[in-house]
Enzyme design. Structure first.
Site, PDB file in Angstrom:
ATOM      1  N   LYS A 132      -7.942  30.046   8.312  1.00 54.14           N
ATOM      2  CA  LYS A 132      -8.053  31.310   7.577  1.00 54.14           C
ATOM      3  C   LYS A 132      -6.667  31.957   7.384  1.00 54.14           C
ATOM      4  O   LYS A 132      -6.311  32.337   6.276  1.00 54.14           O
ATOM      5  CB  LYS A 132      -8.970  32.300   8.323  1.00 54.14           C
ATOM      6  N   ARG A 155     -17.217  40.149  11.154  1.00 56.28           N
ATOM      7  CA  ARG A 155     -17.567  39.078  12.082  1.00 56.28           C
ATOM      8  C   ARG A 155     -18.979  39.223  12.613  1.00 56.28           C
ATOM      9  O   ARG A 155     -19.449  38.336  13.327  1.00 56.28           O
ATOM     10  CB  ARG A 155     -16.615  39.141  13.279  1.00 56.28           C
ATOM     11  N   ARG A 170      -1.519  25.113  18.156  1.00 54.46           N
ATOM     12  CA  ARG A 170      -0.926  26.121  17.251  1.00 54.46           C
ATOM     13  C   ARG A 170       0.215  26.860  17.960  1.00 54.46           C
ATOM     14  O   ARG A 170       0.132  27.181  19.152  1.00 54.46           O
ATOM     15  CB  ARG A 170      -1.980  27.148  16.839  1.00 54.46           C
ATOM     16  N   ARG A 176      -0.637  31.645  21.691  1.00 53.71           N
ATOM     17  CA  ARG A 176      -1.584  32.739  21.919  1.00 53.71           C
ATOM     18  C   ARG A 176      -2.363  32.558  23.216  1.00 53.71           C
ATOM     19  O   ARG A 176      -2.780  31.458  23.557  1.00 53.71           O
ATOM     20  CB  ARG A 176      -2.562  32.818  20.735  1.00 53.71           C
ATOM     21  N   ARG A 218     -14.591  30.977  22.299  1.00 49.14           N
ATOM     22  CA  ARG A 218     -14.509  31.622  20.968  1.00 49.14           C
ATOM     23  C   ARG A 218     -15.406  30.898  19.965  1.00 49.14           C
ATOM     24  O   ARG A 218     -16.017  31.533  19.101  1.00 49.14           O
ATOM     25  CB  ARG A 218     -13.053  31.634  20.481  1.00 49.14           C
TER      26      ARG A 218
HETATM   27  P1  AP5 Z   1      -4.941  29.150  11.431  1.00 46.78           P
HETATM   28  O1  AP5 Z   1      -4.706  29.323   9.969  1.00 46.78           O
HETATM   29  O2  AP5 Z   1      -4.079  29.923  12.363  1.00 46.78           O
HETATM   30  O3  AP5 Z   1      -6.494  29.325  11.775  1.00 46.78           O
HETATM   31  P2  AP5 Z   1      -7.426  30.609  11.770  1.00 46.78           P
HETATM   32  O4  AP5 Z   1      -8.688  30.240  11.085  1.00 46.78           O
HETATM   33  O5  AP5 Z   1      -6.682  31.804  11.234  1.00 46.78           O
HETATM   34  O6  AP5 Z   1      -7.705  30.707  13.317  1.00 46.78           O
HETATM   35  P3  AP5 Z   1      -7.697  31.905  14.350  1.00 46.78           P
HETATM   36  O7  AP5 Z   1      -7.793  31.267  15.693  1.00 46.78           O
HETATM   37  O8  AP5 Z   1      -6.562  32.861  14.123  1.00 46.78           O
HETATM   38  O9  AP5 Z   1      -9.030  32.617  13.990  1.00 46.78           O
HETATM   39  P4  AP5 Z   1      -9.850  33.562  14.861  1.00 46.78           P
HETATM   40  O10 AP5 Z   1     -10.822  34.088  13.856  1.00 46.78           O
HETATM   41  O11 AP5 Z   1     -10.451  32.985  16.076  1.00 46.78           O
HETATM   42  O12 AP5 Z   1      -8.756  34.598  15.423  1.00 46.78           O
HETATM   43  P5  AP5 Z   1      -8.384  36.106  15.051  1.00 46.78           P
HETATM   44  O13 AP5 Z   1      -6.939  36.253  15.168  1.00 46.78           O
HETATM   45  O14 AP5 Z   1      -9.072  36.560  13.814  1.00 46.78           O
HETATM   46  O15 AP5 Z   1      -4.784  27.585  11.732  1.00 46.78           O
HETATM   47  C1  AP5 Z   1      -4.926  27.083  13.049  1.00 46.78           C
HETATM   48  C2  AP5 Z   1      -3.921  25.940  13.294  1.00 46.78           C
HETATM   49  O16 AP5 Z   1      -4.276  24.856  12.431  1.00 46.78           O
HETATM   50  C3  AP5 Z   1      -2.467  26.298  12.966  1.00 46.78           C
HETATM   51  O17 AP5 Z   1      -1.633  25.668  13.895  1.00 46.78           O
HETATM   52  C4  AP5 Z   1      -2.236  25.715  11.552  1.00 46.78           C
HETATM   53  O18 AP5 Z   1      -0.896  25.322  11.360  1.00 46.78           O
HETATM   54  C5  AP5 Z   1      -3.180  24.498  11.580  1.00 46.78           C
HETATM   55  N1  AP5 Z   1      -3.764  24.210  10.270  1.00 46.78           N
HETATM   56  C6  AP5 Z   1      -4.315  25.108   9.398  1.00 46.78           C
HETATM   57  N2  AP5 Z   1      -4.789  24.448   8.304  1.00 46.78           N
HETATM   58  C7  AP5 Z   1      -4.527  23.128   8.517  1.00 46.78           C
HETATM   59  C8  AP5 Z   1      -4.781  21.935   7.740  1.00 46.78           C
HETATM   60  N3  AP5 Z   1      -5.396  21.971   6.545  1.00 46.78           N
HETATM   61  N4  AP5 Z   1      -4.397  20.746   8.268  1.00 46.78           N
HETATM   62  C9  AP5 Z   1      -3.772  20.685   9.477  1.00 46.78           C
HETATM   63  N5  AP5 Z   1      -3.505  21.775  10.261  1.00 46.78           N
HETATM   64  C10 AP5 Z   1      -3.886  22.972   9.774  1.00 46.78           C
HETATM   65  O19 AP5 Z   1      -9.130  36.885  16.259  1.00 46.78           O
HETATM   66  C11 AP5 Z   1      -8.651  36.802  17.580  1.00 46.78           C
HETATM   67  C12 AP5 Z   1      -9.485  37.725  18.463  1.00 46.78           C
HETATM   68  O20 AP5 Z   1      -9.359  39.089  18.021  1.00 46.78           O
HETATM   69  C13 AP5 Z   1     -10.996  37.466  18.489  1.00 46.78           C
HETATM   70  O21 AP5 Z   1     -11.356  36.439  19.398  1.00 46.78           O
HETATM   71  C14 AP5 Z   1     -11.530  38.850  18.923  1.00 46.78           C
HETATM   72  O22 AP5 Z   1     -11.339  39.050  20.308  1.00 46.78           O
HETATM   73  C15 AP5 Z   1     -10.605  39.794  18.178  1.00 46.78           C
HETATM   74  N6  AP5 Z   1     -11.106  40.127  16.828  1.00 46.78           N
HETATM   75  C16 AP5 Z   1     -10.495  39.849  15.658  1.00 46.78           C
HETATM   76  N7  AP5 Z   1     -11.230  40.294  14.630  1.00 46.78           N
HETATM   77  C17 AP5 Z   1     -12.333  40.859  15.167  1.00 46.78           C
HETATM   78  C18 AP5 Z   1     -13.498  41.458  14.593  1.00 46.78           C
HETATM   79  N8  AP5 Z   1     -13.644  41.573  13.257  1.00 46.78           N
HETATM   80  N9  AP5 Z   1     -14.452  41.916  15.443  1.00 46.78           N
HETATM   81  C19 AP5 Z   1     -14.317  41.827  16.778  1.00 46.78           C
HETATM   82  N10 AP5 Z   1     -13.256  41.241  17.390  1.00 46.78           N
HETATM   83  C20 AP5 Z   1     -12.262  40.766  16.576  1.00 46.78           C
END
Ligand code: AP5
Length: 207
Positions: free
Chosen positions: A13, A87, A126, A152, A163
């Protein structure tokens, strides 16, 4: 254009949002990035820091408040791309209501789909540049020498599995919600970053 990215941890994402936002000329709004910035600034209460590190969601009210304020900013006038919000069903309903009050609605919800074992590899390897926020992967997108990297706290394998469970238990319920509204598009998230970008642009009619 008002777009939402939904998908499990590691689906890509954040990586795709950075590219697609430049193409669409809209800001990326990531609740994960906003919460991590609040943590770095010492503004996130300790119990919520612990929740995030353990792979649990923070309370709906907190993120709904953050988004309600953020989408009012003038840079969101042409639209926005939400990454990681909503979410839960209450978050999705709150978003619809905050937009409806201003006569707006979402145009498209993109669900990035990637098999579980690949999600674990993507998250555990990552690394993020502390200064620029650029996302790297030790195998697929290696950082340049000398980059100041962060691993992270919630990217340890046991937390990633938690997660993923949280995603399946709470966030996956959003897919039928948006399917019912006729705005859900499922995107195969396996392949190179460029291949996935092409699929997303095609789904948005912006190829
Ligand atoms: P990346 O693009 O970083 O993946 P992502 O989908 O953004 O993954 P996240 O882990 O950031 O998502 P998340 O939803 O769990 O975390 P968030 O920060 O929102 O890619 C991942 C890796 O893959 C990278 O190394 C990249 O280089 C590689 N990659 C990408 N595409 C690729 C491809 N095509 N081929 C090869 N490699 C590739 O949330 C974190 C925490 O915050 C949550 O757990 C929760 O505690 C809190 N939080 C956030 N939002 C909310 C909400 N709305 N409500 C409640 N709690 C929340």
């Amino acid at each position: 254009m008002r777009v939402v990215f939904v998908g499990p941890p590691g689906a890509g994402k954040g990586t795709q949002a950075k590219v697609i936002c430049v193409r669409l000329g809209v800001p990326q709004i990531s609740t994960g990035d906003m919460l991590r910035a609040a943590k770095s600034a010492g503004k996130l209460p300790a119990d919520l820091v612990a929740k995030m590190a353990a792979g649990a969601l923070v309370p709906d009210g907190l993120v709904i408040g953050l988004i309600d304020e953020r989408v009012r900013a003038t840079d969101c006038t042409p639209g926005f791309l939400l990454d990681g919000f909503p979410r839960t069903s209450p978050q999705a309903e709150a978003l619809d209501q905050m937009l409806a009050k201003r006569g707006l609605k979402l145009d498209c919800v993109l669900a990035l789909e990637v098999p579980k074992e690949l999600l674990i590899e993507r998250t555990v390897l990552r690394r993020t540049d502390k200064r620029t926020g650029q996302i790297y992967h030790l195998k697929y997108s290696p950082p340049p020498p000398g980059a100041d990297l962060e691993h992270r706290a919630d990217d340890r394998e046991e937390v990633v599995r938690k997660r993923l469970d949280t995603y399946e238990g709470m966030t996956a319920e959003l897919l039928p919600y948006y399917e019912g509204h006729g705005i859900l598009r499922r995107i195969d998230g396996v392949g190179s970053v460029d291949e996935v970008t092409t699929r997303i642009l095609s789904a948005l009619g912006a190829k």
